[in-house]
Scaffold this motif. Structure first.
Motif, PDB file in Angstrom:
ATOM      1  N   MET A  83     -15.043  28.059 -26.268  1.00 38.22           N
ATOM      2  CA  MET A  83     -14.223  27.191 -27.074  1.00 38.22           C
ATOM      3  C   MET A  83     -12.783  27.667 -26.961  1.00 38.22           C
ATOM      4  O   MET A  83     -12.490  28.842 -27.096  1.00 38.22           O
ATOM      5  N   ILE A  84     -11.865  26.756 -26.745  1.00 38.62           N
ATOM      6  CA  ILE A  84     -10.447  27.074 -26.662  1.00 38.62           C
ATOM      7  C   ILE A  84      -9.779  26.529 -27.909  1.00 38.62           C
ATOM      8  O   ILE A  84      -9.990  25.374 -28.282  1.00 38.62           O
ATOM      9  N   VAL A  85      -8.975  27.359 -28.561  1.00 38.16           N
ATOM     10  CA  VAL A  85      -8.241  26.947 -29.751  1.00 38.16           C
ATOM     11  C   VAL A  85      -6.760  27.178 -29.493  1.00 38.16           C
ATOM     12  O   VAL A  85      -6.355  28.258 -29.084  1.00 38.16           O
ATOM     13  N   ILE A  86      -5.969  26.155 -29.752  1.00 36.77           N
ATOM     14  CA  ILE A  86      -4.534  26.249 -29.549  1.00 36.77           C
ATOM     15  C   ILE A  86      -3.895  26.539 -30.899  1.00 36.77           C
ATOM     16  O   ILE A  86      -4.045  25.779 -31.851  1.00 36.77           O
ATOM     17  N   THR A  87      -3.156  27.659 -30.991  1.00 39.98           N
ATOM     18  CA  THR A  87      -2.521  28.039 -32.252  1.00 39.98           C
ATOM     19  C   THR A  87      -1.025  27.792 -32.242  1.00 39.98           C
ATOM     20  O   THR A  87      -0.455  27.387 -33.226  1.00 39.98           O
ATOM     21  N   ASP A  88      -0.338  28.038 -31.149  1.00 37.99           N
ATOM     22  CA  ASP A  88       1.109  27.853 -31.073  1.00 37.99           C
ATOM     23  C   ASP A  88       1.381  26.459 -30.541  1.00 37.99           C
ATOM     24  O   ASP A  88       1.131  26.167 -29.372  1.00 37.99           O
ATOM     25  N   VAL A  89       1.908  25.598 -31.402  1.00 38.07           N
ATOM     26  CA  VAL A  89       2.143  24.217 -30.985  1.00 38.07           C
ATOM     27  C   VAL A  89       3.628  23.889 -30.999  1.00 38.07           C
ATOM     28  O   VAL A  89       4.011  22.739 -31.113  1.00 38.07           O
ATOM     29  N   SER A  90       4.467  24.908 -30.901  1.00 36.80           N
ATOM     30  CA  SER A  90       5.903  24.652 -30.880  1.00 36.80           C
ATOM     31  C   SER A  90       6.294  23.856 -29.639  1.00 36.80           C
ATOM     32  O   SER A  90       7.228  23.085 -29.659  1.00 36.80           O
ATOM     33  N   LYS A  91       5.584  24.056 -28.546  1.00 43.97           N
ATOM     34  CA  LYS A  91       5.782  23.245 -27.344  1.00 43.97           C
ATOM     35  C   LYS A  91       4.402  22.855 -26.820  1.00 43.97           C
ATOM     36  O   LYS A  91       3.399  23.463 -27.169  1.00 43.97           O
ATOM     37  N   GLU A  92       4.355  21.848 -26.011  1.00 44.97           N
ATOM     38  CA  GLU A  92       3.078  21.351 -25.487  1.00 44.97           C
ATOM     39  C   GLU A  92       2.371  22.435 -24.670  1.00 44.97           C
ATOM     40  O   GLU A  92       2.927  22.962 -23.716  1.00 44.97           O
ATOM     41  N   PRO A  93       1.149  22.828 -25.065  1.00 45.65           N
ATOM     42  CA  PRO A  93       0.434  23.843 -24.300  1.00 45.65           C
ATOM     43  C   PRO A  93      -0.094  23.266 -22.983  1.00 45.65           C
ATOM     44  O   PRO A  93      -0.302  22.066 -22.870  1.00 45.65           O
ATOM     45  N   PRO A  94      -0.319  24.132 -21.992  1.00 47.63           N
ATOM     46  CA  PRO A  94      -0.795  23.637 -20.695  1.00 47.63           C
ATOM     47  C   PRO A  94      -2.225  23.107 -20.757  1.00 47.63           C
ATOM     48  O   PRO A  94      -2.595  22.236 -19.985  1.00 47.63           O
ATOM     49  N   ILE A  95      -3.051  23.642 -21.670  1.00 48.44           N
ATOM     50  CA  ILE A  95      -4.427  23.160 -21.798  1.00 48.44           C
ATOM     51  C   ILE A  95      -4.700  22.819 -23.252  1.00 48.44           C
ATOM     52  O   ILE A  95      -4.022  23.306 -24.150  1.00 48.44           O
ATOM     53  N   LYS A  96      -5.670  21.975 -23.443  1.00 50.18           N
ATOM     54  CA  LYS A  96      -5.995  21.563 -24.806  1.00 50.18           C
ATOM     55  C   LYS A  96      -7.293  22.218 -25.251  1.00 50.18           C
ATOM     56  O   LYS A  96      -8.174  22.468 -24.444  1.00 50.18           O
ATOM     57  N   GLY A  97      -7.394  22.464 -26.578  1.00 48.17           N
ATOM     58  CA  GLY A  97      -8.599  23.040 -27.151  1.00 48.17           C
ATOM     59  C   GLY A  97      -9.574  21.950 -27.548  1.00 48.17           C
ATOM     60  O   GLY A  97      -9.288  20.760 -27.468  1.00 48.17           O
ATOM     61  N   ASP A  98     -10.758  22.346 -28.010  1.00 49.22           N
ATOM     62  CA  ASP A  98     -11.777  21.371 -28.392  1.00 49.22           C
ATOM     63  C   ASP A  98     -12.318  21.616 -29.802  1.00 49.22           C
ATOM     64  O   ASP A  98     -13.385  21.132 -30.150  1.00 49.22           O
ATOM     65  N   LEU A  99     -11.573  22.337 -30.625  1.00 49.67           N
ATOM     66  CA  LEU A  99     -12.013  22.649 -31.984  1.00 49.67           C
ATOM     67  C   LEU A  99     -12.295  21.391 -32.801  1.00 49.67           C
ATOM     68  O   LEU A  99     -13.291  21.307 -33.502  1.00 49.67           O
ATOM     69  N   PHE A 100     -11.423  20.395 -32.706  1.00 49.33           N
ATOM     70  CA  PHE A 100     -11.563  19.165 -33.492  1.00 49.33           C
ATOM     71  C   PHE A 100     -12.067  17.997 -32.636  1.00 49.33           C
ATOM     72  O   PHE A 100     -11.889  16.839 -33.011  1.00 49.33           O
ATOM     73  N   ALA A 101     -12.705  18.274 -31.528  1.00 50.24           N
ATOM     74  CA  ALA A 101     -13.156  17.226 -30.607  1.00 50.24           C
ATOM     75  C   ALA A 101     -14.068  16.230 -31.321  1.00 50.24           C
ATOM     76  O   ALA A 101     -15.017  16.606 -32.008  1.00 50.24           O
ATOM     77  N   GLY A 102     -13.743  14.949 -31.170  1.00 49.87           N
ATOM     78  CA  GLY A 102     -14.562  13.883 -31.736  1.00 49.87           C
ATOM     79  C   GLY A 102     -14.331  13.624 -33.219  1.00 49.87           C
ATOM     80  O   GLY A 102     -15.008  12.792 -33.815  1.00 49.87           O
ATOM     81  N   LEU A 103     -13.368  14.304 -33.842  1.00 53.52           N
ATOM     82  CA  LEU A 103     -13.109  14.134 -35.277  1.00 53.52           C
ATOM     83  C   LEU A 103     -11.833  13.315 -35.491  1.00 53.52           C
ATOM     84  O   LEU A 103     -10.859  13.472 -34.766  1.00 53.52           O
ATOM     85  N   GLN A 104     -11.873  12.440 -36.507  1.00 59.14           N
ATOM     86  CA  GLN A 104     -10.717  11.617 -36.844  1.00 59.14           C
ATOM     87  C   GLN A 104     -10.108  12.117 -38.159  1.00 59.14           C
ATOM     88  O   GLN A 104     -10.818  12.296 -39.151  1.00 59.14           O
ATOM     89  N   PHE A 105      -8.786  12.292 -38.150  1.00 57.77           N
ATOM     90  CA  PHE A 105      -8.043  12.777 -39.303  1.00 57.77           C
ATOM     91  C   PHE A 105      -7.009  11.751 -39.727  1.00 57.77           C
ATOM     92  O   PHE A 105      -6.336  11.148 -38.887  1.00 57.77           O
ATOM     93  N   TRP A 106      -6.877  11.571 -41.028  1.00 61.04           N
ATOM     94  CA  TRP A 106      -5.747  10.843 -41.596  1.00 61.04           C
ATOM     95  C   TRP A 106      -4.937  11.908 -42.317  1.00 61.04           C
ATOM     96  O   TRP A 106      -5.467  12.641 -43.148  1.00 61.04           O
ATOM     97  N   ILE A 107      -3.664  12.026 -41.984  1.00 60.80           N
ATOM     98  CA  ILE A 107      -2.811  13.056 -42.576  1.00 60.80           C
ATOM     99  C   ILE A 107      -1.726  12.370 -43.396  1.00 60.80           C
ATOM    100  O   ILE A 107      -0.950  11.567 -42.874  1.00 60.80           O
TER     101      ILE A 107
END
Length: 155
Positions: free
Chosen positions: A1-25
């Motif tokens: 599982m890959i988790v992206i923590t630093d989102v100040s700039k676009e990371p080269p790869i994406k994580g899958d922690l929230f894969a398939g989940l829909q969020f309303w913020i």
């Protein structure tokens, strides 16, 4: 599982922690842009309609929260711990299906509560007993004293 923590700039790869989940913020969440990025970079989807979301994210510090809402700390803690946190530990809004409370702390006024026949009898007896004792019966003080006695006698 890959988790992206630093989102100040676009990371080269994406994580899958929230894969398939829909969020309303909620728009009122602090650092909403950062939260949206964290969800998207970790495989989640941010939707614009509350009804389409599995997770309603709100600011737990504010009042008037949507029913079933979850604190934005859910996203932050999940990303920091690199695993999906328990939603129940982050609930902040009223349960789903419950009515929201009004913004005012005072209950709504619907006019005066009418006296019952027994209230009239009790008040009459109190005033006549005060008359016999030669008490002052003009003004509001007699009614305030009566109210104190009624409250003391209530269970």
């Amino acid at each position: 599982m890959i988790v992206i923590t630093d989102v100040s700039k676009e990371p080269p790869i994406k994580g899958d922690l929230f894969a398939g989940l829909q969020f309303w913020i909620s728009q009122r969440c602090p650092n909403r842009i950062d939260l949206v990025k964290r969800v998207k970079y970790n495989g989640g989807e941010v939707v614009l309609n509350e009804k389409l979301a599995q997770y309603l994210i709100a600011d737990h510090e504010r009042g008037s929260l949507p029913s079933g809402s979850i604190s934005y700390r859910f996203i932050l803690d999940s990303v920091d711990n690199q695993q999906l946190e328990d939603v129940e530990n982050h609930r902040c809004g009223p349960p789903v299906g419950s009515a929201r409370t009004t913004a005012s702390a005072r209950p709504p006024r619907h006019g005066r509560v009418p006296f019952s026949a027994q209230d009239d009898i009790d008040l009459y007896r109190y005033v006549t007993s005060c008359k016999r004792k030669k008490c002052h019966i003009n003004g509001n003080e007699i009614y305030k004293e009566f109210a104190k006695q009624v409250r003391r006698n209530c269970p």
